[in-house]
Design a protein around this motif. Structure first.
Motif, PDB file in Angstrom:
ATOM      1  N   VAL A  69       0.887  -1.165   0.000  1.00 15.57           N
ATOM      2  CA  VAL A  69       0.000   0.000   0.000  1.00 15.57           C
ATOM      3  C   VAL A  69       0.923   1.213   0.000  1.00 15.57           C
ATOM      4  O   VAL A  69       1.764   1.368   0.892  1.00 15.57           O
ATOM      5  N   LEU A  70       0.786   2.061  -1.018  1.00 18.40           N
ATOM      6  CA  LEU A  70       1.623   3.243  -1.171  1.00 18.40           C
ATOM      7  C   LEU A  70       0.781   4.479  -0.900  1.00 18.40           C
ATOM      8  O   LEU A  70      -0.366   4.558  -1.344  1.00 18.40           O
ATOM      9  N   THR A  71       1.341   5.452  -0.161  1.00 22.16           N
ATOM     10  CA  THR A  71       0.595   6.677   0.152  1.00 22.16           C
ATOM     11  C   THR A  71       1.441   7.916  -0.130  1.00 22.16           C
ATOM     12  O   THR A  71       2.665   7.855  -0.125  1.00 22.16           O
ATOM     13  N   ILE A  72       0.744   9.021  -0.355  1.00 18.53           N
ATOM     14  CA  ILE A  72       1.361  10.346  -0.474  1.00 18.53           C
ATOM     15  C   ILE A  72       0.579  11.264   0.448  1.00 18.53           C
ATOM     16  O   ILE A  72      -0.656  11.255   0.454  1.00 18.53           O
ATOM     17  N   GLY A  73       1.305  12.071   1.221  1.00 18.25           N
ATOM     18  CA  GLY A  73       0.645  13.002   2.134  1.00 18.25           C
ATOM     19  C   GLY A  73       1.413  14.298   2.274  1.00 18.25           C
ATOM     20  O   GLY A  73       2.611  14.363   1.981  1.00 18.25           O
ATOM     21  N   GLN A  74       0.731  15.330   2.716  1.00 22.79           N
ATOM     22  CA  GLN A  74       1.336  16.635   2.951  1.00 22.79           C
ATOM     23  C   GLN A  74       1.783  16.691   4.404  1.00 22.79           C
ATOM     24  O   GLN A  74       0.965  16.591   5.305  1.00 22.79           O
ATOM     25  N   GLY A  75       3.081  16.823   4.639  1.00 24.93           N
ATOM     26  CA  GLY A  75       3.590  16.897   5.997  1.00 24.93           C
ATOM     27  C   GLY A  75       5.013  16.405   6.094  1.00 24.93           C
ATOM     28  O   GLY A  75       5.593  15.940   5.108  1.00 24.93           O
ATOM     29  N   GLU A  76       5.581  16.504   7.292  1.00 28.08           N
ATOM     30  CA  GLU A  76       6.988  16.159   7.497  1.00 28.08           C
ATOM     31  C   GLU A  76       7.227  14.669   7.702  1.00 28.08           C
ATOM     32  O   GLU A  76       8.307  14.173   7.417  1.00 28.08           O
ATOM     33  N   ASP A  77       6.247  13.955   8.238  1.00 27.63           N
ATOM     34  CA  ASP A  77       6.384  12.518   8.432  1.00 27.63           C
ATOM     35  C   ASP A  77       5.008  11.882   8.411  1.00 27.63           C
ATOM     36  O   ASP A  77       3.993  12.568   8.382  1.00 27.63           O
ATOM     37  N   ARG A  78       4.992  10.547   8.460  1.00 24.60           N
ATOM     38  CA  ARG A  78       3.712   9.845   8.344  1.00 24.60           C
ATOM     39  C   ARG A  78       2.773  10.142   9.509  1.00 24.60           C
ATOM     40  O   ARG A  78       1.568  10.093   9.350  1.00 24.60           O
ATOM     41  N   ASP A  79       3.327  10.461  10.680  1.00 17.95           N
ATOM     42  CA  ASP A  79       2.481  10.725  11.841  1.00 17.95           C
ATOM     43  C   ASP A  79       1.818  12.093  11.775  1.00 17.95           C
ATOM     44  O   ASP A  79       0.712  12.275  12.276  1.00 17.95           O
ATOM     45  N   SER A  80       2.495  13.078  11.167  1.00 21.62           N
ATOM     46  CA  SER A  80       1.931  14.434  11.134  1.00 21.62           C
ATOM     47  C   SER A  80       1.246  14.758   9.814  1.00 21.62           C
ATOM     48  O   SER A  80       0.666  15.826   9.674  1.00 21.62           O
ATOM     49  N   SER A  81       1.308  13.858   8.858  1.00 15.01           N
ATOM     50  CA  SER A  81       0.680  14.142   7.559  1.00 15.01           C
ATOM     51  C   SER A  81      -0.620  13.374   7.419  1.00 15.01           C
ATOM     52  O   SER A  81      -0.790  12.303   7.990  1.00 15.01           O
ATOM     53  N   GLY A  82      -1.505  13.958   6.661  1.00 17.63           N
ATOM     54  CA  GLY A  82      -2.724  13.247   6.306  1.00 17.63           C
ATOM     55  C   GLY A  82      -2.501  12.569   4.968  1.00 17.63           C
ATOM     56  O   GLY A  82      -1.758  13.059   4.118  1.00 17.63           O
ATOM     57  N   VAL A  83      -3.101  11.445   4.748  1.00 14.32           N
ATOM     58  CA  VAL A  83      -2.955  10.737   3.479  1.00 14.32           C
ATOM     59  C   VAL A  83      -3.824  11.442   2.443  1.00 14.32           C
ATOM     60  O   VAL A  83      -5.030  11.565   2.615  1.00 14.32           O
ATOM     61  N   GLN A  84      -3.179  11.939   1.387  1.00 13.49           N
ATOM     62  CA  GLN A  84      -3.917  12.584   0.304  1.00 13.49           C
ATOM     63  C   GLN A  84      -4.302  11.589  -0.782  1.00 13.49           C
ATOM     64  O   GLN A  84      -5.364  11.704  -1.373  1.00 13.49           O
ATOM     65  N   ARG A  85      -3.411  10.648  -1.058  1.00 13.45           N
ATOM     66  CA  ARG A  85      -3.682   9.616  -2.059  1.00 13.45           C
ATOM     67  C   ARG A  85      -3.080   8.303  -1.572  1.00 13.45           C
ATOM     68  O   ARG A  85      -2.037   8.284  -0.928  1.00 13.45           O
ATOM     69  N   ALA A  86      -3.730   7.235  -1.936  1.00 13.90           N
ATOM     70  CA  ALA A  86      -3.230   5.895  -1.596  1.00 13.90           C
ATOM     71  C   ALA A  86      -3.579   4.948  -2.732  1.00 13.90           C
ATOM     72  O   ALA A  86      -4.647   5.064  -3.341  1.00 13.90           O
ATOM     73  N   VAL A  87      -2.656   4.042  -3.040  1.00 12.51           N
ATOM     74  CA  VAL A  87      -2.885   3.032  -4.064  1.00 12.51           C
ATOM     75  C   VAL A  87      -2.347   1.695  -3.574  1.00 12.51           C
ATOM     76  O   VAL A  87      -1.564   1.637  -2.631  1.00 12.51           O
ATOM     77  N   THR A  88      -2.779   0.635  -4.233  1.00 19.58           N
ATOM     78  CA  THR A  88      -2.243  -0.695  -3.940  1.00 19.58           C
ATOM     79  C   THR A  88      -1.370  -1.135  -5.107  1.00 19.58           C
ATOM     80  O   THR A  88      -1.588  -0.728  -6.254  1.00 19.58           O
ATOM     81  N   LEU A  89      -0.382  -1.947  -4.792  1.00 15.30           N
ATOM     82  CA  LEU A  89       0.525  -2.471  -5.813  1.00 15.30           C
ATOM     83  C   LEU A  89       0.886  -3.897  -5.435  1.00 15.30           C
ATOM     84  O   LEU A  89       1.461  -4.141  -4.372  1.00 15.30           O
ATOM     85  N   THR A  90       0.513  -4.834  -6.283  1.00 16.03           N
ATOM     86  CA  THR A  90       0.864  -6.238  -6.093  1.00 16.03           C
ATOM     87  C   THR A  90       1.700  -6.658  -7.283  1.00 16.03           C
ATOM     88  O   THR A  90       1.250  -6.533  -8.424  1.00 16.03           O
ATOM     89  N   CYS A  91       2.905  -7.137  -7.021  1.00 15.44           N
ATOM     90  CA  CYS A  91       3.811  -7.518  -8.111  1.00 15.44           C
ATOM     91  C   CYS A  91       3.922  -9.027  -8.300  1.00 15.44           C
ATOM     92  O   CYS A  91       4.338  -9.473  -9.352  1.00 15.44           O
ATOM     93  N   MET A  92       3.602  -9.805  -7.293  1.00 12.03           N
ATOM     94  CA  MET A  92       3.653 -11.261  -7.405  1.00 12.03           C
ATOM     95  C   MET A  92       2.403 -11.830  -6.791  1.00 12.03           C
ATOM     96  O   MET A  92       1.998 -11.348  -5.748  1.00 12.03           O
ATOM     97  N   PRO A  93       1.756 -12.738  -7.345  1.00  8.30           N
ATOM     98  CA  PRO A  93       2.133 -13.547  -8.490  1.00  8.30           C
ATOM     99  C   PRO A  93       1.866 -12.859  -9.828  1.00  8.30           C
ATOM    100  O   PRO A  93       2.396 -13.258 -10.851  1.00  8.30           O
ATOM    101  N   LYS A  94       1.080 -11.802  -9.829  1.00  5.56           N
ATOM    102  CA  LYS A  94       0.732 -11.105 -11.060  1.00  5.56           C
ATOM    103  C   LYS A  94       0.703  -9.617 -10.739  1.00  5.56           C
ATOM    104  O   LYS A  94       0.284  -9.217  -9.663  1.00  5.56           O
ATOM    105  N   ALA A  95       1.148  -8.783 -11.671  1.00  7.30           N
ATOM    106  CA  ALA A  95       1.147  -7.333 -11.459  1.00  7.30           C
ATOM    107  C   ALA A  95      -0.282  -6.798 -11.534  1.00  7.30           C
ATOM    108  O   ALA A  95      -0.902  -6.814 -12.590  1.00  7.30           O
ATOM    109  N   THR A  96      -0.791  -6.369 -10.366  1.00  7.53           N
ATOM    110  CA  THR A  96      -2.146  -5.819 -10.290  1.00  7.53           C
ATOM    111  C   THR A  96      -2.164  -4.699  -9.258  1.00  7.53           C
ATOM    112  O   THR A  96      -1.178  -4.458  -8.569  1.00  7.53           O
ATOM    113  N   GLY A  97      -3.291  -4.058  -9.136  1.00  9.19           N
ATOM    114  CA  GLY A  97      -3.461  -3.031  -8.119  1.00  9.19           C
ATOM    115  C   GLY A  97      -4.117  -1.796  -8.687  1.00  9.19           C
ATOM    116  O   GLY A  97      -4.475  -1.733  -9.862  1.00  9.19           O
ATOM    117  N   THR A  98      -4.246  -0.779  -7.836  1.00  8.15           N
ATOM    118  CA  THR A  98      -4.872   0.473  -8.250  1.00  8.15           C
ATOM    119  C   THR A  98      -3.847   1.508  -8.690  1.00  8.15           C
ATOM    120  O   THR A  98      -4.214   2.615  -9.058  1.00  8.15           O
TER     121      THR A  98
END
Length: 158
Positions: A57-86
């Protein structure tokens, strides 16, 4: 209802046929019929090559670290057994991670000849999950959105 009774009739006919065949056969074979080998059955149930899972699960947020930032976007990435995700470029992100052997620091390195302002407007990216069977918890803070865009990361382009 017709199918149910037909099924019962077929089952009864097979059972009676088995009893009749058993009653008429007086000479029994001394050696029992060979049973299917358990190993052969197990091989057909499981794939011949096993793989380590890679799902993030990959996220991007505005802030200095994960604790002080809110998640602006999030996607999933699965590479095995097959490349899928959002993720918008699933194959590209998986290829980049494979090329650097899952080293996220190499994916966020800046491109050569990059020019950005020195403003402090931090953007934090995170990756949580499993990469090739190993637990991953990654965090990187870019100084500003320009620095994030200037990175070589296909992984965090969403």
């Amino acid at each position: 209802m017709r199918y149910i009774t037909g099924g019962f009739a077929l089952g009864a006919a097979l059972a009676l046929g088995g009893l009749v065949a058993a009653g008429t056969s007086t000479a029994a074979s001394a050696a029992p019929a060979p049973a299917a080998a358990p190993a052969a059955q197990a091989q057909s149930l499981f794939p011949t090559s096993l793989f380590a899972p890679s799902s993030l699960v990959l996220t991007i947020g505005q802030g200095e670290d994960r604790d002080s930032s809110g998640v602006q976007r999030a996607v999933t990435l699965t590479c095995m057994p097959k490349a899928t995700g959002t993720h918008p470029d699933v194959k590209g992100a998986c290829e980049q991670l494979r090329a650097v052997d899952g080293d996220f620091d190499k994916t966020v390195a800046l491109k050569a000849d990059t020019f950005c302002t020195k403003e402090w407007n931090p953007i934090v990216v995170t990756a949580e999950g499993v990469w090739q069977g190993k637990r991953v918890s990654y965090e990187h803070t870019f100084a500003n959105p320009c620095m994030k865009r200037a990175s070589q990361s296909t992984v965090f382009e969403f």
